[in-house]
Each structure stands twice: as C-alpha cells, then as structure tokens.
Scaffold this active site. Sequence first.
Site, mmCIF file in Angstrom:
data_model
loop_
_atom_site.group_PDB
_atom_site.id
_atom_site.type_symbol
_atom_site.label_atom_id
_atom_site.label_comp_id
_atom_site.label_asym_id
_atom_site.label_seq_id
_atom_site.Cartn_x
_atom_site.Cartn_y
_atom_site.Cartn_z
ATOM 1 N N HIS A 20 0.823 -1.210 0.000
ATOM 2 C CA HIS A 20 0.000 0.000 0.000
ATOM 3 C C HIS A 20 0.858 1.262 0.000
ATOM 4 O O HIS A 20 0.495 2.281 -0.594
ATOM 5 C CB HIS A 20 -0.909 0.032 1.229
ATOM 6 C CG HIS A 20 -2.061 -0.918 1.183
ATOM 7 N ND1 HIS A 20 -3.105 -0.786 0.288
ATOM 8 C CD2 HIS A 20 -2.345 -2.012 1.938
ATOM 9 C CE1 HIS A 20 -3.986 -1.757 0.490
ATOM 10 N NE2 HIS A 20 -3.541 -2.517 1.476
ATOM 11 N N SER A 170 -8.014 -1.911 10.801
ATOM 12 C CA SER A 170 -7.684 -1.404 9.469
ATOM 13 C C SER A 170 -7.478 0.098 9.419
ATOM 14 O O SER A 170 -6.783 0.599 8.528
ATOM 15 C CB SER A 170 -8.793 -1.785 8.478
ATOM 16 O OG SER A 170 -9.120 -3.145 8.568
ATOM 17 N N HIS A 199 -2.651 -1.192 13.081
ATOM 18 C CA HIS A 199 -2.107 -0.077 12.307
ATOM 19 C C HIS A 199 -1.756 1.056 13.269
ATOM 20 O O HIS A 199 -2.317 1.154 14.363
ATOM 21 C CB HIS A 199 -3.099 0.385 11.234
ATOM 22 C CG HIS A 199 -3.036 -0.444 9.983
ATOM 23 N ND1 HIS A 199 -2.316 -0.069 8.874
ATOM 24 C CD2 HIS A 199 -3.562 -1.659 9.698
ATOM 25 C CE1 HIS A 199 -2.425 -1.008 7.941
ATOM 26 N NE2 HIS A 199 -3.175 -1.988 8.417
#
Length: 337
Positions: A20, A170, A199
């Site tokens: 990402h 997330s 995260h």
Amino acid sequence: MSTENQCVIIHDATLRDGQHAVRHQLGTEEVRLYAEAADRAGIPVVEVGHGNGLGASSLQIGRSRLDDDAMLTTVREALTGTRLGVFMAPGWGTGTDIRKAVDLGADVVRVAAHCTESSVTERHLGLVRELGVEAQAVLLMSHMSDAGRLAEECTRAVSFGAQAVGIMDSAGHYLPADVRERIGAITAAVDVPVIFHGHNNLSLAVANSLAAIDAGATILDACARGFGAGAGNTQLEVLAAILDRQGLRTGIDLRALLQAADLAQEHLMPGPPLIDSVSVMSGLAGVFSGFKLPVLSAAAAAGVDPMDVFAELGRRQVVAGQEDLIADVIQALKEAS
C-alpha cells in the site's frame, strides 16, 4: 497473565500490506531480497501479494507491478523454513485465485471480510480446507462493530472451517482497552488461535498488539519498519524485541530480524512510515489506512483540505474498495464551500 512458555506466532505482512505504501509497485528483486532475509530470521509466516490481496490488482485500487503468480513464485523459491501466506477478500479474489496460490506453494490462506459479513467467507474457507492448507479468517474495519458481534462473526467463521480467526484494526483507530475487550470476547467464544493486526495511526500499534496478547491472542501481524498503509503497521522488529524481553517465544532470531528490517528500509520503501497529521485524522475518523495516498493525491488536485475529506469519509463509514467515493466527497466539499 503469565507468559511462561507462551508461544506467539508472528505473521509478517511486509510484502503484502507494505505494498500500500508504494502503490503496489514492489519488484522481483525487492520481494526476493526481503523474503530471503525473513527466512534467515526464522519468521514463521511471510505474507505476499497486492496490498488488497489475491486478484485485487485493478484500475480502481491500483495495478501491481508484479502479478500474483510472479510474487508467489519469487517468494516460494526464497523460503526454506518460513511458511508462505496469502490474503484474499471475496469480491477481489476468487476460488480460482486461491487454487492457483496453493498450487504455487501457499501454506496459509487468509480469507477476509468486513467485520459484520463473515458469511461471505464460507465457500472460500471450505475450499482452503479441501486444498489441505491452513485456513484463517480475519474481520476488516473491526472498530465498526462491538465485541459481542465480532465474537459471533468469528464463531461463524470457525464453523466454516477457519483454523484461526481474528480482527484487523484497518484504520488504526483502537486504544488498548478496545483491543482487550474485543480480543477477550473472541478468545472466550472460539477454540482456535486468535489473530490481531494493528495499524499505527495513533502510535498505538505495538501497545495494541501487546494488549491483544494479554487478552489471549497468539498470532500477531507486523511489518518490517512498520511498512504499510497510511501511518504503517505494527513495527515487526520492535514487537519481536518486546516479546523477547517479556519471555514470549517467537522462534525468531532477533539479530537477523533487525538485519531484515534494515534491508527493508533500504530496498523496499522511500522511508519509514510517518505518523503525520493526515494519518492521525484517518485514525480518529476510522477510515481505512489505505485511503491516505489516494486522498492526498485527489485533494491536492482539487484544492481541498485532505483533513476535511477524511472527516467526511469517516462520517460516511467508507470501507476498503470504496475509493471511488473519494471523488464524490471532494465534489460535495467543493460545492459546500
């Protein structure tokens, strides 16, 4: 809780979630170099693929530099003792993608679903079990549901064949107390290992991972140097060092792991993830960390404040795969200004 003789399995998502941060553009040499270093360090599982998993390379969320076959083949050849993992979300990936991944040597297949939609994993988890590799299920954007519902969804996934279940933070939204409550509820409800994936938007990924261990999780996700979406993931080498200090067994060679992290910083990323103002806003708003780069790009082009974009995306409770709503939000903000 006592940690004597407790074993924690580290699931290294550097070559999947890390994609990402570089718009899914890792090349063959970078993937191979890191996989070899991770194998030398004795990391139990290395996960590889497009940031959004098998079959996800697309115009909507980004074309990957390497296709799934190339990434899996490269990593499989580099691993001798470490298991190869893949991630798949129904709607992006298919049963065909799972079959091909297993044919190419995947040992662990994670099937992901939105936190209230574990029912979509049934067919794919069944397929993974039929193929004879380890089946895991993870719930995405888990902050959008309460502990009881998450426990119900994980229980359902176990009934579908999942051999480990868990949750992903997330958006980097959780506080340690949130993690303890949710992981505690899940571990009380299932009799399989429980997973936590953090995260770092609020600089709590390591603390939240430790809270997950305290609540009964035995599988933790992490990435070298925290390489990952938005503000990055739980920093692998830091987590492993803390677990070692606590007397928790991971089977990882810490010195070799530190070398792997140095290699990752040199070859995989333009720089370690940064918790900037946009990342903090993303975490507070509960927006998927992978939205950071698309939001920054679109907001700059349109001349709007990315903070406002994240706030509105959070209000709309967007999830991964709804990147097309970024343009809608920006247009609405311009019309309202």
